[in-house]
Design an enzyme around this catalytic site. Structure first.
Site, PDB file in Angstrom:
ATOM      1  N   GLU A   1       7.341 -14.463 -12.126  1.00 14.08           N
ATOM      2  CA  GLU A   1       6.584 -13.125 -11.641  1.00 14.08           C
ATOM      3  C   GLU A   1       6.015 -12.170 -12.854  1.00 14.08           C
ATOM      4  OE1 GLU A   1       8.850 -10.591  -9.003  1.00 14.08           O
ATOM      5  OE2 GLU A   1      10.507 -10.783 -10.196  1.00 14.08           O
TER       6      GLU A   1
ATOM      7  N   GLU B   1      17.382 -16.757 -10.226  1.00 14.57           N
ATOM      8  CA  GLU B   1      16.798 -15.387 -10.619  1.00 14.57           C
ATOM      9  C   GLU B   1      16.125 -15.553 -11.943  1.00 14.57           C
ATOM     10  OE1 GLU B   1      16.450 -12.854  -8.939  1.00 14.57           O
ATOM     11  OE2 GLU B   1      16.236 -11.289 -10.593  1.00 14.57           O
TER      12      GLU B   1
ATOM     13  N   TRP C   1      -2.966  -2.590  -1.450  1.00 18.70           N
ATOM     14  CA  TRP C   1      -2.424  -4.039  -1.799  1.00 18.70           C
ATOM     15  C   TRP C   1      -3.140  -4.789  -0.630  1.00 18.70           C
ATOM     16  CZ3 TRP C   1      -0.549  -8.205   0.878  1.00 18.70           C
ATOM     17  CH2 TRP C   1       0.012  -9.253  -0.089  1.00 18.70           C
TER      18      TRP C   1
ATOM     19  N   ARG D   1       3.648  -0.233  -4.955  1.00 12.21           N
ATOM     20  CA  ARG D   1       3.474  -0.713  -3.651  1.00 12.21           C
ATOM     21  C   ARG D   1       2.100  -1.475  -3.763  1.00 12.21           C
ATOM     22  NH1 ARG D   1       6.861   1.240   0.245  1.00 12.21           N
ATOM     23  NH2 ARG D   1       5.418   0.674   1.748  1.00 12.21           N
TER      24      ARG D   1
ATOM     25  N   CYS E   1       1.066  -1.135  -0.042  1.00 17.95           N
ATOM     26  CA  CYS E   1      -0.013  -0.117  -0.038  1.00 17.95           C
ATOM     27  C   CYS E   1       0.849   1.173   0.022  1.00 17.95           C
ATOM     28  CB  CYS E   1      -0.980   0.278   1.227  1.00 17.95           C
ATOM     29  SG  CYS E   1      -2.101  -1.412   1.309  1.00 17.95           S
TER      30      CYS E   1
ATOM     31  N   HIS F   1      18.879 -35.729 -10.320  1.00 16.78           N
ATOM     32  CA  HIS F   1      18.381 -36.418  -9.299  1.00 16.78           C
ATOM     33  C   HIS F   1      16.784 -36.054  -9.006  1.00 16.78           C
ATOM     34  CE1 HIS F   1      22.278 -37.142  -7.800  1.00 16.78           C
ATOM     35  NE2 HIS F   1      22.808 -35.839  -8.190  1.00 16.78           N
TER      36      HIS F   1
ATOM     37  N   ASN G   1      -1.756   1.940   5.646  1.00 12.19           N
ATOM     38  CA  ASN G   1      -0.789   0.846   5.300  1.00 12.19           C
ATOM     39  C   ASN G   1      -0.453   0.133   6.348  1.00 12.19           C
ATOM     40  OD1 ASN G   1       1.043  -0.849   3.992  1.00 12.19           O
ATOM     41  ND2 ASN G   1       2.679   0.895   4.338  1.00 12.19           N
ATOM     42  N   GLY G   2      -0.697  -1.422   6.246  1.00  9.34           N
ATOM     43  CA  GLY G   2      -0.561  -2.202   7.392  1.00  9.34           C
ATOM     44  C   GLY G   2      -1.690  -2.985   7.926  1.00  9.34           C
TER      45      GLY G   2
ATOM     46  N   LYS H   1       5.606  -4.189  -4.815  1.00  5.96           N
ATOM     47  CA  LYS H   1       7.174  -4.243  -4.718  1.00  5.96           C
ATOM     48  C   LYS H   1       7.909  -4.182  -3.303  1.00  5.96           C
ATOM     49  CE  LYS H   1      11.095  -1.796  -6.863  1.00  5.96           C
ATOM     50  NZ  LYS H   1      11.631  -3.279  -7.500  1.00  5.96           N
TER      51      LYS H   1
ATOM     52  N   LYS I   1      11.974 -14.414 -12.356  1.00  4.54           N
ATOM     53  CA  LYS I   1      11.623 -13.187 -13.171  1.00  4.54           C
ATOM     54  C   LYS I   1      10.747 -13.712 -14.122  1.00  4.54           C
ATOM     55  CE  LYS I   1      13.719  -9.645 -11.848  1.00  4.54           C
ATOM     56  NZ  LYS I   1      13.541 -10.221 -10.789  1.00  4.54           N
TER      57      LYS I   1
HETATM   58  O1  M6R Z   1      12.804  -4.701  -1.323  1.00  2.00           O
HETATM   59  P1  M6R Z   1      13.573  -6.086  -1.160  1.00  2.00           P
HETATM   60  O2  M6R Z   1      15.100  -6.292  -2.067  1.00  2.00           O
HETATM   61  O3  M6R Z   1      13.666  -6.514   0.110  1.00  2.00           O
HETATM   62  O4  M6R Z   1      12.678  -7.190  -1.818  1.00  2.00           O
HETATM   63  C1  M6R Z   1      12.662  -8.632  -1.960  1.00  2.00           C
HETATM   64  C2  M6R Z   1      11.751  -9.142  -2.604  1.00  2.00           C
HETATM   65  O5  M6R Z   1      10.649  -8.900  -2.281  1.00  2.00           O
HETATM   66  C3  M6R Z   1      11.963  -8.550  -4.217  1.00  2.00           C
HETATM   67  O6  M6R Z   1      13.373  -9.080  -4.639  1.00  2.00           O
HETATM   68  C4  M6R Z   1      11.097  -9.351  -5.049  1.00  2.00           C
HETATM   69  O7  M6R Z   1      11.520 -10.742  -5.107  1.00  2.00           O
HETATM   70  C5  M6R Z   1      11.096  -8.931  -6.291  1.00  2.00           C
HETATM   71  N1  M6R Z   1       9.545  -9.045  -6.809  1.00  2.00           N
HETATM   72  C6  M6R Z   1      11.818  -9.512  -7.298  1.00  2.00           C
HETATM   73  O8  M6R Z   1      11.773  -9.060  -8.667  1.00  2.00           O
END
Ligand code: M6R
Length: 608
Positions: free
Chosen positions: A488, A481, A74, A27, A2, A504, A100-101, A603, A485
């Site tokens: 997501e 990674e 969110w 956010r 949020c 395995h 927010n929260g 984010k 990517k």
């Molecule tokens: O702000 P942060 O680096 O702590 O965030 C960690 C993860 O939430 C963040 O890297 C998330 O996995 C992203 N969506 C990756 O693209």
């Protein structure tokens, strides 16, 4: 999660608040809303879906006024509907609250409010605050908010406006981020500095359980007892343009392009004239550094993958044991850390709840905590013992790219500095590694300049149901990674494995045509990787191999080869990561998805 913004000044608040929400939309984007004090009326507009829906809904409406608050959601309590969109109001419609929260005791509070005759109009926890303000307000909004905060359990940032207070927005913070923007005849609050960066670069952080009174003439911060507290102001040197799309269709595509600059910034100013490192920011004496017995890296998501690369670098250069732990698991398994442990908490946002709680746990065990973060003034940066800022610049797209790149550069720098001080690498070797690092921005640019075939590949793979990513050594975290990517951004089932592990079990996933991306830049394990490429191809995989220029060892077994320039094997993540970012973004684009705001995500993940 949020985004919240509040404004009091001379400008039309709607424009200021919407501008802030546009930058905070990363956010959360389940709904958006604003409240504007227009004359003596508090006008509230809110809409489910992205901010664009709200903007469309209010385009014909008159929302004039110079005080406003806004929210981008969110969803936690209640589905993402108009009814649950913030701001929430009291029965009389005199109060507007954004939040927010999560308010953990909201059900008890709701019961009490209903018994006292308040009618509930949403499924949210937030609404209780509006009704509590209605009950308790006696002409002093800040005192009212202070009294309410004492009764709330959980995490919150609240921003409250009242119809009878034409020059006052009140904000309060517990556990979640809140920043004050200090202007001239106007002042702001926001979830982060991007909320007001277009108007002022002067910011002040808000500490735990503090309440902020924002007026045109100035800002007063108090604790919950009403005592005025001091705080440090700081200058934000992020460029406003960096938080704009700059002609790109999506922020992510722009942020991918900004990666050479991000690495340059991270390295910049950290080397001395003698070619060695100078890291005062670690706030550790050389003796302290020599006494470190283990390193523990805590992080989430992509930052965790940067941490895994850090493990390979630090173990190699410093001969120290390094554990990398998902922050969400760390404190629940009673980890063995203490005075001789250096804990490195990596977080782009500096607000990730899991990382923050892990950091607090590590500090409580007396470990020395170094935050590696992109965000000046973030909670992680303020609660750690020391901070290494990655200086990647504002990252707006939910999927992290340039911030991860800057984190990778940061873990190499920190690893080399530890080696330099501990004497585990001689100074000539440290200089040589730093010289290699300094070349990386140009090499990253070279990779970026070659992305045409990757875009073509994305069109070919857009209908894939499953993609596997394989790597060895530092290629393994990058395989993770690459898979993250793709998941997501493109919602394609993707998994990353150490290439040696697939036999395995995971090899059973391979069918005729399953795309398998193999990270095979030139290094000591090259021959083994070539074997792995053959193994998966023999089972029908479509092999996509990321290989070093001039290396023909994999070409007979690769359906597609993506070339990267040669570099030291430990530094290859800085190059192999790029085609995977571009591939995922372009597949998402080809599938017609929102590259910057993938479904269900936010984010900054400020809930555990
Ligand atoms: O702000 P942060 O680096 O702590 O965030 C960690 C993860 O939430 C963040 O890297 C998330 O996995 C992203 N969506 C990756 O693209």
């Amino acid at each position: 999660m949020c985004g919240i913004v509040g404004y009091v000044g001379e400008q039309q608040a709607l424009e200021v608040v919407l501008g802030g929400l546009r930058r905070l939309e990363y956010r959360g984007y389940d709904s958006a809303g604003v409240a504007i004090l227009s004359g003596s009326d508090l006008l509230v507009e809110r809409k489910a879906g992205k901010l664009a829906n709200l903007e469309k809904a209010i385009s014909e409406k008159e929302l004039a006024g110079t005080l406003g608050i806004g929210h981008t959601r969110w969803a936690t309590h209640g589905p993402p509907t108009d009814r649950n969109a913030h701001p929430h109001q009291d029965c009389a419609g005199k109060v507007a609250v954004v939040h927010n929260g999560t308010i953990e005791n909201f059900e008890v509070l709701v019961r009490g409010l209903e018994e006292r005759g308040h009618a509930r109009r949403s499924d949210t926890d937030t609404e209780v605050v509006a009704h509590l303000v209605e009950e308790r307000y006696d002409g002093d909004l800040a005192a009212t908010v202070r009294s309410i905060c004492k009764d709330l359990e959980g995490s919150f940032v609240l921003v409250v406006a009242h119809q009878d207070e034409p020059d006052l927005v009140v904000a309060a913070r517990r556990n979640l981020p809140l920043v004050i923007g200090l202007g001239d005849g106007e002042n702001f609050v926001g979830s982060d500095v991007t909320a007001f960066i277009a108007h002022t670069r002067e910011a002040r952080a808000v500490d735990q359980d503090q309440v902020v009174e924002v007026r045109r003439s100035g800002v007063v911060v108090t604790d919950l007892g009403g005592t005025v507290v001091d705080g440090e102001t700081y200058h934000v040197d992020w460029d406003t343009a960096a938080a704009e799309k700059g002609g790109h269709e999506f922020f992510m595509l722009k942020e991918i392009e900004e990666q050479p600059a991000a690495v340059r910034e991270t390295l910049g100013g950290r080397m001395q004239e003698d070619g060695l490192l100078h890291l005062d920011e670690l706030s550790m004496s050389d003796d302290d550094i020599r006494q470190i017995e283990q390193v523990v890296i805590i992080a989430c998501g992509s930052s965790y993958h940067s941490g895994l690369v850090g493990k390979y670098a630090i173990e190699r250069w410093c001969r120290l044991p390094v554990q990398v732990e998902m922050a969400s698991e760390f404190r629940y398994r009673d980890p063995v850390v203490g005075r001789s442990t250096l804990v490195i908490a990596i977080s782009q946002s500096g607000e990730t709840a899991d990382t923050l709680e892990a950091l607090r746990h590590a500090r409580a065990q007396k470990a020395w905590v170094l935050a590696v973060t992109n965000t000046v003034g973030s909670t992680v940066s303020r609660e750690a013992d020391a901070v290494f800022y990655t200086r990647g610049g504002p990252e707006v797209a939910v999927a992290s790219t340039k911030a991860v790149m800057a984190q990778l550069a940061a873990v190499y720098v920190v690893g080399l500095y530890l080696a330099q001080v501990r004497g585990t690498r001689d100074t000539d070797e440290v200089r040589a590694h730093l010289a290699d690092l300094l070349e990386m921005p140009d090499l990253i640019q070279e990779v970026l300049d070659r992305m045409g075939p990757v875009r073509q590949l994305a069109r070919e793979l857009q209908d894939a149901e499953r993609v596997l990513f394989l790597g060895r050594h530092v290629g393994y975290p990058m395989a993770l990674e690459g898979a993250l990517k793709l998941k997501e951004l493109a919602y394609i089932s993707a998994e990353g494995f150490p290439a040696g592990e697939i036999k395995h079990g995971p090899i059973a996933l391979i069918e005729e045509g399953t795309p398998v991306v193999v990270l095979a830049p030139r290094h000591a394990l090259q021959a083994k990787l070539v074997n792995n490429v053959q193994e998966v191809r023999a089972r029908g995989a479509r092999t996509i191999v990321i290989a070093t220029d001039g290396d023909e060892s994999v070409t007979p077994y690769a359906d597609t080869v993506i070339r990267i320039p040669d570099t030291k094997s430990l530094l290859t993540p800085l190059l192999t990561i790029v085609p995977m970012q571009v591939l995922s973004a372009e597949i998402a684009r080809a599938r017609g998805l929102d590259v910057d705001q993938p479904r269900n995500l936010a984010k900054s993940v400020t809930v555990e």
